[in-house]
Scaffold this active site. Structure first.
Site, PDB file in Angstrom:
ATOM      1  N   HIS A   1      -7.292  -6.626  -0.439  1.00 51.89           N
ATOM      2  CA  HIS A   1      -6.174  -5.684  -0.382  1.00 51.89           C
ATOM      3  C   HIS A   1      -5.114  -6.103   0.640  1.00 51.89           C
ATOM      4  O   HIS A   1      -4.007  -5.552   0.631  1.00 51.89           O
ATOM      5  CB  HIS A   1      -6.690  -4.281  -0.035  1.00 51.89           C
ATOM      6  CG  HIS A   1      -5.633  -3.218  -0.066  1.00 51.89           C
ATOM      7  ND1 HIS A   1      -4.882  -2.940  -1.203  1.00 51.89           N
ATOM      8  CD2 HIS A   1      -5.185  -2.368   0.908  1.00 51.89           C
ATOM      9  CE1 HIS A   1      -4.031  -1.976  -0.939  1.00 51.89           C
ATOM     10  NE2 HIS A   1      -4.182  -1.608   0.334  1.00 51.89           N
TER      11      HIS A   1
ATOM     12  N   ASP B   1       0.832  -1.196   0.000  1.00 56.46           N
ATOM     13  CA  ASP B   1       0.000   0.000   0.000  1.00 56.46           C
ATOM     14  C   ASP B   1       0.881   1.266   0.000  1.00 56.46           C
ATOM     15  O   ASP B   1       1.799   1.376  -0.813  1.00 56.46           O
ATOM     16  CB  ASP B   1      -0.927  -0.054   1.221  1.00 56.46           C
ATOM     17  CG  ASP B   1      -1.986   1.022   1.231  1.00 56.46           C
ATOM     18  OD1 ASP B   1      -2.959   0.893   0.471  1.00 56.46           O
ATOM     19  OD2 ASP B   1      -1.842   1.987   1.999  1.00 56.46           O
TER      20      ASP B   1
ATOM     21  N   ASP C   1      -9.550  -6.700  -4.697  1.00 59.74           N
ATOM     22  CA  ASP C   1      -8.886  -5.553  -4.065  1.00 59.74           C
ATOM     23  C   ASP C   1      -9.597  -4.282  -4.509  1.00 59.74           C
ATOM     24  O   ASP C   1      -9.479  -3.850  -5.655  1.00 59.74           O
ATOM     25  CB  ASP C   1      -7.403  -5.514  -4.471  1.00 59.74           C
ATOM     26  CG  ASP C   1      -6.617  -4.452  -3.711  1.00 59.74           C
ATOM     27  OD1 ASP C   1      -7.249  -3.582  -3.088  1.00 59.74           O
ATOM     28  OD2 ASP C   1      -5.378  -4.503  -3.749  1.00 59.74           O
TER      29      ASP C   1
END
Length: 444
Positions: A418, A262, A390
């Site tokens: 995710h 991320d 995701d």
């Protein structure tokens, strides 16, 4: 009862001739009738005392009474032993019958495991039959993942597995030893994403260490166990300071494999520019892989409008300096975390994240990253794509990053949300180990 018998014996004259059973039949019947009143279980102990009282002066009678008692005790012991033996035999027969029933319910000519499962992550690998569905009854709804009001699949521990899903089946040995040979370095450094902390890597750390790797997970400033207020973070350098401190402590010749998730992708890119000689490989997991002079906010502005409504509701801007000034941090609506980040993750991990996630500092998100081909570009980069589940970093956005800043190789992780370290830890671990074993490039 014993006293009455002794009284009967004393009333009889010892010099009187013993009557025959024919002449004095009534007397014999009376005596027998008195004896019949004695319960059967007490006759054995009373009869010897009766004979002793009739001839108390006779030593022969005393010896006979003692022998009789001894025989009675021996007979009682034998009967008790026989009873215990029969009871043990019955228990053994019942145990054998139960064992036969158990094995008759388990397929003998297949590799499937017995119907006892410790893990509840996947109970039905295939759609249940009509018989199974009927037996489930009122709880049959648990077999189908629920959907939220936004149409996204909620986290479910019994999601039906796709035929292309690389994760192992439950009846396989998930901890089967992986051969780790030829790795350039056996040390991993894990960088969490925005709002997460080192805690999110607990499964990955366990799996990598089991295969002989040394693993370090860093808490960035204001994340995890860091007590720093995220509203007071004003730059990317301040945010990644714990990661930079880690590299400062490494030996001059020591190298690591750097992994980011991320927003951690932007943080590891900052470290790659500063410590290129200490990083053997860089792995981006659904992460921000920025180009030069690009910010994370610029990157996410490229996201399609399909998830805009949900993204807008998940993220809550914090204004520690007042609403007339820019936001200082971005928090999350806890009720939407499952839909947005963890729609395929186990409920226990969703609960862990909901009480552990912290706000993301806003200043590092809008800061443009400056990287060079000499430093950042000299490190081998790999990208692990999470696929259609995701919603935080959609496939289209990941493809755009890969196209504008191509890595050496791209890996696909199907069936993951995710957070693959929660939803697909085994598959993620195998990819990380595979990348670690890729031989170093030959210098031209």
């Amino acid at each position: 009862m014993g006293n009455s018998l002794r009284c009967i014996s004393q009333e009889q004259d010892p010099n009187q001739k013993k009557p025959s059973s024919v002449v004095n039949g009534n007397s014999s019947e009376k005596h027998v009738r008195r004896l019949s009143l004695i319960p059967s279980f007490r006759r054995r102990t009373l009869l010897p005392s009766l004979s002793c009282s009739g001839s108390s002066t006779s030593s022969t009678s005393k010896k006979g009474g003692i022998k009789t008692k001894k025989k009675i005790r021996e007979r009682h012991h034998q009967e008790q032993h026989h009873h215990d033996h029969e009871k043990d035999s019955l228990i053994q027969d019942q145990t054998l019958a139960a064992t036969n029933i158990l094995f008759s319910q388990t397929p003998r000519n297949s590799n499937s495991a017995p119907p006892f499962r410790r893990s509840t992550s996947v109970v039905y690998t295939q759609p249940p039959t009509a018989a199974v569905a009927a037996s489930v009854g009122s709880v049959s709804g648990a077999l189908t993942p629920k959907k939220s009001t936004y149409g996204y699949v909620r986290s479910s521990s019994n999601r039906q597995r796709s035929s292309t899903d690389p994760v192992l089946k439950p009846n396989q040995l998930l901890d089967k030893e992986l051969k780790v040979e030829g790795a350039e370095t056996k040390r991993f450094v894990l960088v969490h994403g925005g709002g997460f902390g080192a805690w999110c890597w607990y499964k990955t750390i366990t799996l990598l260490e089991k295969h002989g790797f040394q693993v370090d997970a860093v808490d960035l400033t204001g994340s995890g166990v860091s007590s720093f207020d995220t509203n007071n973070i004003t730059s990317l350098a301040q945010y990644v300071k714990p990661l930079l401190h880690f590299f400062d402590t490494l030996k001059p010749t020591e190298k690591v494999i750097l992994v980011g998730h991320d927003f951690g992708g932007a943080c590891m890119s900052y470290a790659m520019e500063m410590y290129p000689s200490k990083i053997a490989k860089a792995i981006f997991i659904s992460a921000a892989m920025l180009a030069n002079a690009q910010s994370t906010l610029d990157l996410f502005n490229q996201q399609p409008d399909s998830n805009y409504d949900l993204m807008e509701q998940v993220h809550l801007f914090l204004y520690a300096n007042g609403k007339k000034n820019p936001p200082t941090a971005v928090d999350f609506d806890r009720s939407l975390l499952r839909d947005f980040f963890f729609n395929q993750s186990p409920p226990k991990d969703v609960a862990l994240a909901s009480v552990s996630m912290r706000p993301i500092p806003f200043a590092p998100v809008v800061e443009k990253l400056h990287v060079s081909e000499k430093n950042y570009g000299s490190i081998r980069r790999f990208y692990i794509k999470t696929m259609e589940d995701d919603y935080a970093v959609p496939v289209s956005l990941q493809d755009a990053m890969i196209k504008s800043n191509p890595p050496e190789q791209v890996f696909h992780l199907k069936g993951s949300d995710h957070a693959p370290f929660f939803s697909r830890p085994q598959s993620l671990n195998r990819i990380l180990v595979e990348i670690s074993q890729l031989p170093p490039k030959k210098s031209s």
